[in-house]
Design an enzyme around this catalytic site. Structure first.
Site, PDB file in Angstrom:
ATOM      1  N   HIS A 121       7.748  -6.547   3.539  1.00 21.83           N
ATOM      2  CA  HIS A 121       7.852  -7.039   2.198  1.00 21.83           C
ATOM      3  C   HIS A 121       9.044  -6.821   1.432  1.00 21.83           C
ATOM      4  O   HIS A 121       9.552  -5.868   1.467  1.00 21.83           O
ATOM      5  CB  HIS A 121       6.515  -6.415   1.568  1.00 21.83           C
ATOM      6  CG  HIS A 121       6.469  -5.011   1.498  1.00 21.83           C
ATOM      7  ND1 HIS A 121       7.223  -4.339   0.381  1.00 21.83           N
ATOM      8  CD2 HIS A 121       5.628  -4.036   2.319  1.00 21.83           C
ATOM      9  CE1 HIS A 121       6.857  -3.182   0.441  1.00 21.83           C
ATOM     10  NE2 HIS A 121       6.000  -2.894   1.383  1.00 21.83           N
ATOM     11  N   ASP A 123       8.952  -6.441  -1.947  1.00 20.27           N
ATOM     12  CA  ASP A 123       8.551  -6.013  -3.282  1.00 20.27           C
ATOM     13  C   ASP A 123       8.896  -4.441  -3.035  1.00 20.27           C
ATOM     14  O   ASP A 123       8.643  -3.858  -1.917  1.00 20.27           O
ATOM     15  CB  ASP A 123       7.178  -6.387  -3.848  1.00 20.27           C
ATOM     16  CG  ASP A 123       6.282  -6.171  -3.014  1.00 20.27           C
ATOM     17  OD1 ASP A 123       6.196  -6.352  -1.803  1.00 20.27           O
ATOM     18  OD2 ASP A 123       5.345  -5.622  -3.611  1.00 20.27           O
ATOM     19  N   ASP A 156      10.801   2.150   1.691  1.00 22.37           N
ATOM     20  CA  ASP A 156       9.640   1.171   1.614  1.00 22.37           C
ATOM     21  C   ASP A 156       9.713   0.052   0.917  1.00 22.37           C
ATOM     22  O   ASP A 156       9.874  -0.051  -0.313  1.00 22.37           O
ATOM     23  CB  ASP A 156       8.291   1.871   0.920  1.00 22.37           C
ATOM     24  CG  ASP A 156       7.157   1.381   0.935  1.00 22.37           C
ATOM     25  OD1 ASP A 156       7.033   0.188   1.709  1.00 22.37           O
ATOM     26  OD2 ASP A 156       6.314   1.828   0.232  1.00 22.37           O
ATOM     27  N   GLU A 190       3.106  -6.968  -1.635  1.00 25.82           N
ATOM     28  CA  GLU A 190       2.248  -5.789  -0.915  1.00 25.82           C
ATOM     29  C   GLU A 190       1.891  -4.853  -1.696  1.00 25.82           C
ATOM     30  O   GLU A 190       1.019  -4.074  -1.451  1.00 25.82           O
ATOM     31  CB  GLU A 190       3.062  -5.536   0.356  1.00 25.82           C
ATOM     32  CG  GLU A 190       2.331  -4.751   1.525  1.00 25.82           C
ATOM     33  CD  GLU A 190       2.207  -3.319   1.141  1.00 25.82           C
ATOM     34  OE1 GLU A 190       1.350  -2.590   1.544  1.00 25.82           O
ATOM     35  OE2 GLU A 190       3.470  -2.776   0.299  1.00 25.82           O
ATOM     36  N   GLU A 191       2.822  -4.394  -2.451  1.00 25.37           N
ATOM     37  CA  GLU A 191       2.732  -3.013  -3.211  1.00 25.37           C
ATOM     38  C   GLU A 191       1.566  -3.188  -4.360  1.00 25.37           C
ATOM     39  O   GLU A 191       1.078  -2.121  -4.900  1.00 25.37           O
ATOM     40  CB  GLU A 191       3.786  -2.562  -3.944  1.00 25.37           C
ATOM     41  CG  GLU A 191       5.058  -2.350  -3.030  1.00 25.37           C
ATOM     42  CD  GLU A 191       4.857  -1.017  -2.032  1.00 25.37           C
ATOM     43  OE1 GLU A 191       3.711  -0.627  -2.270  1.00 25.37           O
ATOM     44  OE2 GLU A 191       5.836  -0.461  -1.425  1.00 25.37           O
ATOM     45  N   ASP A 219       4.883  -4.752  12.027  1.00 21.19           N
ATOM     46  CA  ASP A 219       5.039  -4.614  10.443  1.00 21.19           C
ATOM     47  C   ASP A 219       5.382  -2.980  10.067  1.00 21.19           C
ATOM     48  O   ASP A 219       5.234  -2.236  11.079  1.00 21.19           O
ATOM     49  CB  ASP A 219       3.835  -5.025   9.701  1.00 21.19           C
ATOM     50  CG  ASP A 219       3.802  -5.060   8.335  1.00 21.19           C
ATOM     51  OD1 ASP A 219       5.030  -5.145   7.728  1.00 21.19           O
ATOM     52  OD2 ASP A 219       2.841  -5.281   7.428  1.00 21.19           O
ATOM     53  N   HIS A 464       7.878   5.997  -2.764  1.00 22.94           N
ATOM     54  CA  HIS A 464       7.114   5.942  -3.986  1.00 22.94           C
ATOM     55  C   HIS A 464       7.474   6.855  -4.850  1.00 22.94           C
ATOM     56  O   HIS A 464       6.884   6.804  -6.212  1.00 22.94           O
ATOM     57  CB  HIS A 464       5.632   5.760  -3.819  1.00 22.94           C
ATOM     58  CG  HIS A 464       5.332   4.279  -2.996  1.00 22.94           C
ATOM     59  ND1 HIS A 464       3.786   3.799  -3.487  1.00 22.94           N
ATOM     60  CD2 HIS A 464       5.896   3.491  -2.270  1.00 22.94           C
ATOM     61  CE1 HIS A 464       3.842   2.696  -2.588  1.00 22.94           C
ATOM     62  NE2 HIS A 464       4.896   2.440  -2.044  1.00 22.94           N
TER      63      HIS A 464
END
Length: 492
Positions: A121, A123, A156, A190-191, A219, A464
């Protein structure tokens, strides 16, 4: 029979059982398999690090409120990909789905084989307000200090996305041509938790409408974690291949009351009643179950432990009740074997001297595969004694199915990981969070969640969070893994 003879028989039987267990522990070791050596793969590490730094510097932040998303940053990111990977731009078919999700198709030489897909992803999550100054290097700098590359997305998961792109670009430079079509599928949101109509789902629907069935998907998911417990298990790496992921649901549970002035309170206010609801939920957890992957995981680790410890781990099948009891007392372990219940938010009266007319809580559940959102609602109604509660589902996402561990794709990943380091412990596991991969179940049965990057637990906890970063030394091996995987998985 005299007591002396009885004691002798019991003692002999006990000694024999101990001897049998000692022999079983002696034999309880990893299977000896010659996986060979990994293929030599050229990787331009300096280029890969430079590109990752540049990718991090573009803040492709997603939000639940789509109007807050700056899609010009995604446009900028797409332009960067076109410039950084000229052969991909030239030779692969590119398509934009929804606002900013990407489909790349690398045409194979055969049309009779199902394609493979590599997911990532684009994002990233935003920086928590007020924490910007806590970063060692600016969160969207992509700063490379020679040891780490810093910034949001370093783990991530722009590392993963850029690793895939570097691998494909390098294979194109080397003249490699896959037999199967290879799809690179990069979602935009995705987030955004429990997004019911996001980029990944729209990519899947696009492929489904075209009659495309995927042979396998890789993934984000498990990483390569160092395992080193003195006297128990030393100098190993645990490689987790995610074969499923938990579901997600937020439920609002409310009770109503008369309200009024706080000088004349009833025996239980609405908040008192909601406290009883919380107690019922926390005291009546979902049933725990040791799924096969849990035993596979513990068995794989147990076989790599020192001999004294193997005296216990070789008996896992008969120790299941004890294992379950112990795991339920350890929150991270409990989350592997049951649907979790987390009461996270509460609301009552707007003022200290006013009795609440309504009190509410938000409860977050992470469902085990096989447990549905409806099952969660049924559980709430069953265990809460107050039958006058109101229940409202807020965000929901069903748990995924389990992917098989005997598929061609899983065996390829396992083999590549063991070739990389024969001391690796490769095992299936359950992903606690969410990925885009679950959206593809209608067109693929073999879905695996694995990121081929070495990182300690301390670094993973920065995902994160503040000071997210990736070791520079992990970049090259990550790209090499993707090259090897594409070569093997795209063949017949």
């Amino acid at each position: 029979m005299t007591k002396k003879i009885r004691r002798a028989i019991i003692g002999t039987a006990g000694a024999a059982a101990a001897a049998v267990n000692a022999y079983r522990a002696y034999k309880f070791v990893p299977d000896i398999v010659d996986y060979g050596t990994p293929s030599e793969e050229h990787v331009d590490v300096e280029r890969a690090m430079k590109h990752l730094s540049e990718a991090i510097s573009i803040p492709t932040i997603s939000y639940p409120e789509k109007e807050k998303v700056d899609f010009t940053q995604f446009d900028k990111f797409h332009a960067f990909l076109d410039e950084a990977f000229p052969l991909i731009h030239e030779k692969l078919e590119k398509e934009i789905v929804l606002e900013a999700s990407l489909i790349y198709r690398w045409k194979g030489t055969r049309d009779d084989l199902d394609p493979i897909a590599l997911l990532a992803h684009q994002d990233v999550v935003p920086i928590s307000e007020g924490t910007e100054q806590d970063w060692t290097h600016e969160p969207f700098s992509g700063f490379n200090d020679g040891e780490f590359i810093w910034g949001r997305g370093a783990l991530d998961m722009k590392n993963h996305l850029m690793g895939v792109m570097e691998a494909v670009e390098t294979l194109l430079e080397e003249g490699f041509q896959p037999e199967r079509d290879v799809y690179l599928l990069f979602g935009q949101d995705e987030e955004v938790v429990a997004n019911g109509n996001g980029g990944a789902k729209n990519i899947m629907l696009t492929l489904k409408e075209r009659g495309i069935h995927l042979d396998a998907i890789v993934d984000e998911g498990g990483a390569i974690l160092p395992v080193n417990v003195k006297g128990v298990i030393e100098n190993k790496h645990l490689v987790g291949i995610g074969i499923a992921e938990k579901g997600y649901c937020d439920f609002e549970i409310s009770v109503s009351a008369k309200g009024g002035h706080s000088s004349q309170p009833p025996k239980h206010t609405a908040l008192g009643q909601i406290a009883e609801v919380i107690r019922d939920l926390e005291n009546n957890q979902f049933k725990a179950e040791l799924k096969p992957f849990v035993l596979d995981l513990f068995s794989s680790v147990g076989r790599n432990c020192t001999y004294p410890v193997r005296m216990v781990t070789c008996n896992l099948p008969i120790l299941q009740p004890l294992m379950k009891t112990i795991m339920c007392q350890i929150p991270p372990a409990a989350s592997l074997i049951r649907t979790t219940t987390g009461v996270t938010m509460a609301e009552g009266s707007p003022a200290a001297n006013v009795l609440p007319q309504k009190a509410s809580i938000i409860v977050n559940f992470r469902q085990m595969p096989g447990t549905t959102v409806q099952d969660v609602e049924n559980h709430i109604r069953k265990v809460v004694r107050n039958k006058n509660i109101e229940i409202k589902a807020l965000k929901t996402k069903e748990a995924s199915s389990f992917s098989p561990t005997d598929s061609r794709a899983f065996k390829i990943i396992h083999e590549l990981c063991m070739q990389e380091d024969k001391e690796n412990i490769v095992a299936p596991y359950l992903v606690m969070g969410g990925t885009d991969a679950c959206n593809y179940e209608p067109i693929c049965e073999n879905i695996y969640r694995y990121s081929p990057y070495k990182a300690g637990v301390d670094l993973l906890l920065c995902t994160h969070g503040t000071n997210e970063r990736i070791p520079c030394e992990a970049i090259g091996p990550g790209v090499a893994f993707f090259k090897r995987y594409i070569k093997k998985a795209s063949a017949e």
